[in-house]
Scaffold this motif. Structure first.
Motif, PDB file in Angstrom:
ATOM      1  N   GLY A 122       0.800  -1.216   0.000  1.00 32.08           N
ATOM      2  CA  GLY A 122       0.000   0.000   0.000  1.00 32.08           C
ATOM      3  C   GLY A 122       0.833   1.266   0.000  1.00 32.08           C
ATOM      4  O   GLY A 122       0.376   2.306  -0.494  1.00 32.08           O
ATOM      5  N   SER A 180       1.388   3.808  -3.048  1.00 31.46           N
ATOM      6  CA  SER A 180       0.598   4.981  -3.397  1.00 31.46           C
ATOM      7  C   SER A 180       1.266   6.276  -2.964  1.00 31.46           C
ATOM      8  O   SER A 180       0.925   7.348  -3.473  1.00 31.46           O
ATOM      9  N   ILE A 233      -3.474  -0.843  -6.808  1.00 34.34           N
ATOM     10  CA  ILE A 233      -3.030  -1.221  -5.462  1.00 34.34           C
ATOM     11  C   ILE A 233      -4.221  -1.579  -4.581  1.00 34.34           C
ATOM     12  O   ILE A 233      -4.211  -2.594  -3.869  1.00 34.34           O
ATOM     13  N   LEU A 234      -5.265  -0.768  -4.622  1.00 33.85           N
ATOM     14  CA  LEU A 234      -6.431  -1.034  -3.776  1.00 33.85           C
ATOM     15  C   LEU A 234      -7.164  -2.293  -4.217  1.00 33.85           C
ATOM     16  O   LEU A 234      -7.545  -3.133  -3.380  1.00 33.85           O
ATOM     17  N   SER A 283      -4.931  -5.428  -3.407  1.00 38.63           N
ATOM     18  CA  SER A 283      -4.923  -5.798  -1.987  1.00 38.63           C
ATOM     19  C   SER A 283      -6.247  -6.443  -1.579  1.00 38.63           C
ATOM     20  O   SER A 283      -6.259  -7.390  -0.793  1.00 38.63           O
ATOM     21  N   ALA A 340      -2.853  -1.646   3.419  1.00 36.29           N
ATOM     22  CA  ALA A 340      -2.810  -1.223   2.020  1.00 36.29           C
ATOM     23  C   ALA A 340      -3.924  -0.225   1.710  1.00 36.29           C
ATOM     24  O   ALA A 340      -3.713   0.762   0.988  1.00 36.29           O
ATOM     25  N   SER A 384      -3.655   3.718   0.570  1.00 36.60           N
ATOM     26  CA  SER A 384      -4.318   4.149  -0.662  1.00 36.60           C
ATOM     27  C   SER A 384      -5.214   5.359  -0.418  1.00 36.60           C
ATOM     28  O   SER A 384      -5.320   6.245  -1.273  1.00 36.60           O
TER      29      SER A 384
END
Length: 249
Positions: free
Chosen positions: A126, A129, A149-150, A153, A174, A178
Motif C-alpha cells: 500500500g 501509493s 493497489i487497492l 490488496s 494497504a 491508498s
C-alpha cells in the motif's frame, strides 16, 4: 480469646455435603468458537488459497513498477524491492508449511507468523501509493496506480479469508495508504467517496466471507464432549465415594 479447639469453628457434615454439591455442579462456560479440527481445516485452506493471493500482489507490483518506472525509476525500484522482499518471506513461510517442515507441526504458531508477514506485505504494497508517485504526478498515472493497489490488496485479502485476521492484516494497511494517496492526488472527494468507499465495502465483504467460511467449518467439524471418569488408584479397587453420597454418610 477464641479457642482453636472449639468444635463450632469446624465445618459440619452438612457443610461438607453442601460444598461437595456445589463443586459437582457444572461451571457455566462462555460460548466457545470452532473446534480444533475446524480451525486446522481453516489453516489448511489459508495455506492453499494464500498462494494465489501472493501471486496477485507479485504481478501487480511488477506491472506498476514497470509503468511508473518510466517516469520515476528510482522510486519504482525502491518500492518494488520492499514488496518483493516481503513477498519472499510470505512465500517461504507458506512453502515450508505446505512441505511439511518443522512449522507444520505447530500450525497455530505458523498462522501467527504468516499473519505478521502479511501485515508487513500489506503495508509495503500500500505504501506504493505514496512512495512510487511524487506529489505532482500525472493524474492518470496516479489514479491507475491507486486503483491497482487497492483492487489488488482486496483481491489478495479475499483469498486469505479462511482466517479473518490474516485478511485484515493484508487489506487494512494497504487500503489506508491508498486513502492517503488518493487524498494527496485528488483531495477529499477522491479519498472519501473513492478509496474510502471501497475500503468500507471491501471490509464488509471480507467479514461476511470469513464468517461464512468459519461457520461452515464449525458445522463440518463440530465439537465433541467426552465424559471424564476418574479411574481407581489400584487395579481391582473401586474408587471411594465422594462426600455427600449415600455411601459416604
Amino acid at each position: 480469646m477464641r479457642n482453636k479447639f472449639d468444635g463450632s469453628a469446624r465445618p459440619t457434615i452438612h457443610d461438607l455435603q453442601a460444598m461437595a454439591e456445589q463443586a459437582a455442579r457444572p461451571a457455566r462456560r462462555k460460548p466457545q468458537g470452532p473446534s480444533r479440527a475446524a480451525r486446522l481445516h481453516l489453516i489448511d485452506m489459508l495455506s492453499r488459497w494464500g498462494g494465489a493471493g501472493l501471486a496477485i500482489i507479485a504481478g501487480l507490483t511488477v506491472f506498476c513498477a514497470i509503468v511508473a518506472g518510466r517516469d520515476y525509476p528510482f522510486r519504482a525500484s525502491v518500492w518494488c524491492a520492499i514488496v518483493l522482499g516481503a513477498l519472499y518471506v510470505c512465500r517461504r513461510l507458506r512453502k515450508e508449511f505446505r512441505a511439511g517442515e518443522a512449522s507444520a507441526a505447530r500450525p497455530f504458531r505458523w498462522r501467527a507468523n504468516y499473519t505478521s508477514a502479511l501485515a508487513v506485505l500489506g503495508a509495503g504494497f500500500g505504501a506504493g501509493s505514496l512512495l512510487i508517485l511524487p506529489a505532482g504526478a500525472a493524474p492518470g498515472t496516479s489514479l491507475q496506480t491507486l486503483s491497482l493497489i487497492l483492487a489488488g490488496s482486496l483481491g489478495a485479502a479475499l483469498l486469505h479469508t479462511p482466517h479473518g485476521r490474516s485478511a485484515a492484516a493484508l487489506f487494512i494497511p494497504a487500503a489506508l495508504f491508498s486513502i492517503f494517496g488518493a487524498w494527496r492526488a485528488g483531495g477529499a472527494p477522491l479519498a472519501l467517496f473513492g478509496a474510502g468507499a471501497m475500503f468500507f465495502a471491501g471490509s464488509a465483504a471480507l467479514y461476511l466471507i470469513s464468517w461464512r467460511l468459519r461457520s461452515t467449518a464449525a458445522r463440518r467439524f463440530p465439537r465433541t464432549a467426552f465424559i471424564r471418569r476418574e479411574p481407581a488408584s489400584r487395579p481391582g479397587r473401586t474408587a471411594e465415594p465422594d462426600i455427600g453420597t449415600a455411601a459416604a454418610i
